[in-house]
Design a protein around this motif. Structure first.
Motif, PDB file in Angstrom:
ATOM      1  N   GLN A   9      54.272 -31.989 -13.535  1.00  9.35           N
ATOM      2  CA  GLN A   9      54.828 -30.646 -13.653  1.00  9.35           C
ATOM      3  C   GLN A   9      55.263 -30.396 -15.094  1.00  9.35           C
ATOM      4  N   GLU A  10      54.759 -29.321 -15.681  1.00  4.39           N
ATOM      5  CA  GLU A  10      55.118 -29.014 -17.066  1.00  4.39           C
ATOM      6  C   GLU A  10      56.610 -28.737 -17.212  1.00  4.39           C
ATOM      7  N   TYR A  53      43.867 -27.587  -7.260  1.00  2.00           N
ATOM      8  CA  TYR A  53      44.231 -27.066  -8.580  1.00  2.00           C
ATOM      9  C   TYR A  53      43.073 -26.268  -9.163  1.00  2.00           C
ATOM     10  N   ARG A  92      53.900 -27.244 -23.160  1.00  2.00           N
ATOM     11  CA  ARG A  92      53.828 -26.273 -22.078  1.00  2.00           C
ATOM     12  C   ARG A  92      52.761 -25.214 -22.346  1.00  2.00           C
ATOM     13  N   SER A  93      52.094 -24.844 -21.279  1.00  5.76           N
ATOM     14  CA  SER A  93      51.076 -23.798 -21.357  1.00  5.76           C
ATOM     15  C   SER A  93      51.748 -22.430 -21.315  1.00  5.76           C
ATOM     16  N   GLY A 102      47.261 -26.546 -18.736  1.00 10.17           N
ATOM     17  CA  GLY A 102      47.785 -26.521 -17.382  1.00 10.17           C
ATOM     18  C   GLY A 102      46.781 -26.074 -16.334  1.00 10.17           C
ATOM     19  N   LEU A 129      52.842 -24.968 -12.954  1.00 13.30           N
ATOM     20  CA  LEU A 129      51.732 -25.386 -13.801  1.00 13.30           C
ATOM     21  C   LEU A 129      51.799 -26.901 -13.967  1.00 13.30           C
ATOM     22  N   VAL A 130      50.671 -27.553 -13.767  1.00 13.37           N
ATOM     23  CA  VAL A 130      50.628 -29.021 -13.857  1.00 13.37           C
ATOM     24  C   VAL A 130      49.554 -29.429 -14.860  1.00 13.37           C
ATOM     25  N   GLN A 131      49.716 -30.626 -15.388  1.00 15.29           N
ATOM     26  CA  GLN A 131      48.717 -31.242 -16.239  1.00 15.29           C
ATOM     27  C   GLN A 131      48.369 -32.610 -15.671  1.00 15.29           C
ATOM     28  N   ILE A 139      45.632 -19.019 -18.346  1.00 11.87           N
ATOM     29  CA  ILE A 139      46.438 -20.113 -18.877  1.00 11.87           C
ATOM     30  C   ILE A 139      45.973 -20.419 -20.293  1.00 11.87           C
ATOM     31  N   ARG A 155      41.900 -23.301 -12.584  1.00 11.20           N
ATOM     32  CA  ARG A 155      42.194 -22.503 -13.779  1.00 11.20           C
ATOM     33  C   ARG A 155      41.900 -21.025 -13.525  1.00 11.20           C
TER      34      ARG A 155
END
Length: 272
Positions: A212-213, A113, A221-222, A100, A184-186, A96, A115
């Motif tokens: 949610q991106e 979650y 956005r990633s 995200g 992908l979430v932040q 990523i 990475r």
């Protein structure tokens, strides 16, 4: 009992925690997606030995006299700066580039979650193939469902583009989206995430709910990079310097305890 004994002892305990954190960083220097951590400290209560009273001459003193009673660990925080990209040449590895997180489902059905994008295709419950993490957890799409494809797809031809769309070649050999997108979430405050095993995190009240991106245009956005993995962001040189500083602080606190012990010994020997 002298305050310095307990104060120095609290310093040694705090520095031991600091060394533990540094050791964990060094141990995970090659862990995919690992984020370096640092120990934070705070002072303990202060004891007032002399208040802001008037002096013997009747003058008011501007400040009093307070003695600190040591320190303790207040938190261990993670630094989520971007790690370097490592090429793996495997089409099931994903990195990523951005803020995200991948969403996966653990054995308890809870969404966690990470990475760490070291994924694999495995047999799904419906007889097809399912994208899963290296621990076997299903990887979730933007709807929160596992990404499970039919058995007619060949794993070697499946690709995922920079936006997370799962693609498969059409009749002309050009990859086309087939209706699945990696979720992908932040988080408003990623430092507030609760750390779990295997470089995974859980949502807490401090981290905020995942965003949610794909559903939030205000988020940057990633980018997903296939055949790459995000390496640990641990800087070995920095950790070695921090280790030396922690060791010296530990030694100085032990010297303070020795000095206090000698002072008590001298005080006890006055009556002889």
């Amino acid at each position: 009992m002298m305050r310095s004994l307990w104060t120095a002892a609290s310093g040694m305990i705090a520095q031991q925690t600091n060394v533990d954190v540094i050791s964990n960083n060094l141990a995970n220097v090659n862990t995919t997606g690992y984020k370096t951590e640092s120990a934070q400290f705070k002072t303990l209560l202060y004891q007032t030995t002399q208040a802001r009273t008037t002096s013997a001459n009747g003058e008011t003193k501007p400040v009093g006299a307070q003695v600190g009673l040591g320190t303790r660990n207040s938190s261990i925080t993670a630094n989520f700066r971007q790690g370097s990209m490592t090429s793996t040449e495997l089409n099931t590895d994903f990195a990523i580039d951005g803020k995200g997180f991948f969403a996966v489902m653990d054995d308890n059905g809870e969404t966690i979650y990470t990475r760490n994008g070291r994924f694999n295709w495995s047999l799904g419950n419906g007889g097809g193939i399912m994208l899963s993490s290296s621990e076997g957890y299903p990887v979730l799409d933007v709807t929160g469902s596992p990404i499970e494809l039919g058995g007619e797809y060949m794993v070697s031809k499946i690709t995922i583009d920079a936006n997370g769309n799962v693609c498969y070649p059409d009749e002309t050999g050009n990859p086309q989206p087939i209706g699945f997108t990696l979720g992908l979430v932040q988080f408003p405050n990623p430092a507030g995430l609760s750390k779990a095993s295997d470089s995974t995190y859980k949502v807490t009240a401090a981290s905020g709910e995942p965003l949610q991106e794909s559903e939030n245009p205000d988020l940057q956005r990633s980018i997903i990079k296939q055949s790459y993995l995000e390496a640990s962001n641990v800087q070995v040189v920095d950790e070695m310097v921090n280790l030396i500083v922690a060791q010296r602080a530990y030694e100085m606190n032990s010297k303070a305890i020795q000095a206090s012990d000698e002072m008590l010994g001298q005080a006890n020997s006055l009556r002889r």
